[in-house]
Write an enzyme that holds these catalytic residues in place. Structure first.
Site, short mmCIF file in Angstrom:
data_model
loop_
_atom_site.label_atom_id
_atom_site.label_comp_id
_atom_site.label_asym_id
_atom_site.label_seq_id
_atom_site.Cartn_x
_atom_site.Cartn_y
_atom_site.Cartn_z
CB CYS A 188 -0.88 0.01 1.24
SG CYS A 188 -1.71 1.59 1.51
CB VAL A 189 1.07 4.13 -2.36
CG1 VAL A 189 -0.37 4.62 -2.29
CG2 VAL A 189 2.01 5.31 -2.59
#
Lengths: 121, 91, 130, 121, 91, 130
Positions: free
Chosen positions: F79-80
């Site tokens: 997840c960024v």
């Protein structure tokens, strides 16, 4: 009918990021039109307490975002009665969210049984 | 020697208690501060402190049982670490 | 006036301990005490990376430590074993382990556990934040 | 007289690295000639259990290192009696270490009171 | 729906129990496997499983109360996740 | 045969969850099931760094995931938001945040939380390792 998800908050802010990062999942799932329930149990009920000021410790206050949940279409916001009682809290001390309800542990049990996904962090 | 036991998670207080002597102090910080707002602690004469900044952060400052708990701020936290011979973080 | 050292083992992301340690460090310095060394161990070493990009409205713990270190001339030391295992490496360790890149923030130093023992022996107080 | 250190193991292996990383501190402090006590309390007593095979999960077994503590000059190796009882364990089930002794909680209390440094992880 | 509750820390079992239905299963993994070796669990008809690889890793395989606990290995763990309608990791 | 996705939030250093997830992934693949995606979130993203240098006799979790991904063609997605906050950045994110370096392992991809939701909707089972 889309799959439903129940997001379980069970930790105190701000000792961990759990509350914050679960909120992000809730908002994303809402964008996918999944029916969502936000369930606050055990020490997770502290997430909803009014008057938090984590900014005095340079921590971002995410408690206001809970108020916005209904705007994202998340209308089932449930708080465990037993936890409130155990921690000497009452509903009036929680942030005001449209549709917030208290539920018993046994009600929480059947809610969890009927959700397609359950997430904690 | 007098020790200051620093507790930062609620469940750690009961785990640490059997090892804390009567003359010691106990300071709740971070998530552990919630413990000072409900019930009472089976302390054995130890002096009990709770960090006020962590209470304020969580909206809990007005809910502390002040007959049992002494509210301290960061400057007082530093002073406590000098007043006691050593500090022990029970992780 | 007393000489302190801090042992910081707290995960910088999923616990509050790094923030508490910074707050404690600032307060003791304001009171005129000395801070000899901050030793980072276990998950505490993760804060020594210069590659953090937290959201703009949130604190950058690495920069907060670095600011304190530069302004007050404080040693920030990360344990080499704990750091290498956790993906925190300086140029020398990166080369030695044939890694393509390095990420240690220049305000931090990598060294051995002996620096913790030495801090214990030469400070009046050691306070742990985990 | 050098300052003394008591290292408190209170967590189960192998769900965390605490046991392993506390051992490293103990060995380093021994090299500095600090008088060292290794104290095993609560779930930390599982660190000393015989017959551990974490290698089947690709985890390194550090329990043999406890046996070597006396070689490093660490001779005070103490195990909380109450914890053994609570977890249904007895001393014969622990790795054999020269000088290993069980102690009561109140004895542990005075030991902790008299140490210059106490470390947990 | 029948759920498989996966518990990986000893103290989490008692916290999760009030929320687990009678028809559910409970699987202990990682550090939580120690719970299967002492005392008994106040389960309410749930089927109880414990992961054998995590017991062996900790030297605890022979200490499980087998009248209450079913030992399962990783292949059986995967099968359980299909046998139950969903899995819940209570963190 | 069923389609699985995994959500891995476990800290790779101070918990066992990453190892459990790898073991579970291997086992389900051996049984002929499909593994669509492994989504890393919270402290789980830390495993996506290519700069780890664990002791020679210990497992390198990043390499273990990478091996599985390459051999079995499995998506590993971090997840960024969680990654940037925790110092895990690819070339693009490093540039965007003006960071001097990057550390994402090539077997991993950085993407948004939508990839988790999509995995939930398109898999028969989602199993979390925290």
């Amino acid at each position: 009918m889309n799959k439903s998800i129940c997001i379980v908050f069970n930790k105190t802010p701000y000792g961990s990021q759990a509350g914050r990062e679960l909120l992000d999942i809730a908002l994303m799932a809402a964008a996918f039109d999944m029916p969502i329930t936000a369930l606050f149990v055990e020490q997770g009920v502290y997430q909803l307490l009014k008057g938090q000021e984590p900014d005095i410790l340079d921590i971002k206050n995410h408690s206001a975002t809970f108020k916005a949940l209904p705007l994202y279409g998340i209308e089932d916001i449930l708080v465990e009665e037993d936890a409130l009682q155990k921690f000497n809290l009452n509903v009036q001390e929680l942030v005001e969210i449209d549709g917030l309800k208290t539920i018993s542990s046994s009600h929480a049990q059947s809610l969890l049984a009927n959700s397609d996904f359950i997430l904690t962090l | 020697m007098k020790s200051l036991y620093i507790i930062n998670q609620p469940q750690k207080l009961n785990q640490a208690l059997p090892f804390i002597s009567e003359q010691d102090g106990i300071l709740l910080i971070e998530d552990a501060v919630v413990v000072a707002t409900y019930g009472s602690v089976q302390a054995n004469h130890q002096t009990l402190y709770v960090l006020v900044e962590d209470l304020i952060a969580r909206g809990l400052k007005d809910k502390v049982g002040v007959e049992q708990w002494n509210l301290v701020d960061y400057p007082q936290f530093v002073e406590l670490t000098l007043q006691y011979d050593k500090s022990v973080s029970w992780l | 006036m007393a000489t302190y050292s801090l042992l910081v083992t707290a995960n910088p992301y999923s616990s509050q301990g790094q923030l508490s340690a910074i707050q404690f460090a600032k307060t003791l310095l304001e009171q005129g005490h000395e801070l000899m060394r901050v030793f980072f161990y276990a998950d505490g070493v993760l804060v020594a990376s210069r590659l953090h990009a937290p959201p703009a409205d949130e604190i950058n713990l690495t920069k907060a430590w670095a600011k304190l270190a530069i302004e007050k001339d404080i040693e920030l030391i990360a344990c080499v074993t704990a750091a290498n295992k956790r993906g925190i490496v300086n140029v020398a360790e990166a080369e030695r382990n044939a890694l393509t890149g390095n990420n240690l923030d220049p305000a931090f130093e990598i060294s051995g556990l002996g620096q913790l023992t030495e801090a214990m022996l030469n400070s009046d107080r050691l306070i742990t934040f985990g």
